[in-house]
Design an enzyme around this catalytic site. Sequence first.
Site, PDB file in Angstrom:
ATOM      1  N   SER A  37       0.842  -1.184   0.223  1.00 43.66           N
ATOM      2  CA  SER A  37       0.027  -0.040  -0.014  1.00 43.66           C
ATOM      3  C   SER A  37       0.761   1.122   0.167  1.00 43.66           C
ATOM      4  CB  SER A  37      -1.001   0.104   1.009  1.00 43.66           C
ATOM      5  OG  SER A  37      -1.902   0.918   1.004  1.00 43.66           O
ATOM      6  N   ASP A  54     -10.316  -3.120  -4.482  1.00 47.17           N
ATOM      7  CA  ASP A  54      -9.440  -2.481  -3.846  1.00 47.17           C
ATOM      8  C   ASP A  54      -9.337  -1.172  -5.044  1.00 47.17           C
ATOM      9  OD1 ASP A  54      -7.191  -1.083  -2.946  1.00 47.17           O
ATOM     10  OD2 ASP A  54      -5.768  -2.419  -3.293  1.00 47.17           O
ATOM     11  N   HIS A  65      -7.912  -5.132  -0.583  1.00 46.09           N
ATOM     12  CA  HIS A  65      -7.010  -4.439   0.027  1.00 46.09           C
ATOM     13  C   HIS A  65      -6.543  -5.048   1.360  1.00 46.09           C
ATOM     14  CE1 HIS A  65      -4.238  -1.109  -0.295  1.00 46.09           C
ATOM     15  NE2 HIS A  65      -4.443  -0.825   0.883  1.00 46.09           N
TER      16      HIS A  65
END
Length: 345
Positions: free
Chosen positions: A186, A281, A311
């Site tokens: 991320s 996501d 995610h």
Amino acid sequence: MSIIDKILGRDDDAPRTTPAKPDMMMGKVLDTLADLGGKPIETLSPQEARQQPTPTDAVKKILRDTVKDEDPTLGIQTRDIMIDGAAGPLQARIYSPDLNDTDLKPLIVYFHGGGFVIADLDVYDGGPRGVSRFADAVVLSVHYRQAPENKFPAAHDDAVAAWKWAVANAQTIGGDPRKIAVMGESAGGNLAINVSIAARDQGLQAPMHQVLVYPLVGNDLNNESYVENADAKPLNKPMIEWFVKHTFASEAETADPRVNVVGAANLAGLPSSTVILAEIDPLRTEGEKLAEKLEAAGNDVRHKTFHGSTHEFFGMGLVVPDAAVAQQFAAHNLKKAFGTAILPI
């Protein structure tokens, strides 16, 4: 289509006309997270948000309630240390199959996610732990200064400083200084690719490989996956807008090539890359564009989007089957880059 796709019967080219549904175990994690009673991150202060239940908490609850014979450590040993950051000491954690082994192993410098605002080494424990096991490598997981207390580019400066520290001190933590890679999830995926770019531009030792797991690498909050997953869990568009508000002095700063990597950064001359994405996501589309642009710039790239996953799935290998597959996929590519034994896939 990759071998993993063929085994799992998946097609990355299948049209997406409606928001995808999570797989069974992914759905169980999301349901468990909801049961923990967290409040929407975007309604909280950063200090309050850092105290909310996390997907990792949901995974731990599932393990406590249903999985009785699984070793949550995966046989990996850890040790917490402090390393040099750009403006002072940084917390870091060493993961190793054997901290007492005198034989040096490849080293992976890892950066956690959290939108540059929340999360820590504990929240992002599963990813580095799994990769250490499957890649038979030492992983150095690095914390960094977070916003809003330390706004952009504090985390980026810390990431480059951590890379320099790792290169200079690899042997002291059991790592082979000739075999070092970089990795992140991320926001940490953004830091990881920026370490590779900084190494190229500053003449530093380059990572042998970079693993970018659902990286934040763009600033278009209206692309396909943002629209499709505007209300997704555990990450959605309002949360990302909240991260942007707290991380940057102004929204205009997101045009910086360190943030809008797919739109403004020079991607030539970077290490071989593994790009791992989740179907459910908001960051999926920019991750797909990154894989395409890295390859177009002449880099060796392996990309996999995991369908039915969200995610944050990567660190959930003990309960979400696709997470274990993703960790092994990353480990296979790392071992290939390091020139160590290749895992069968």
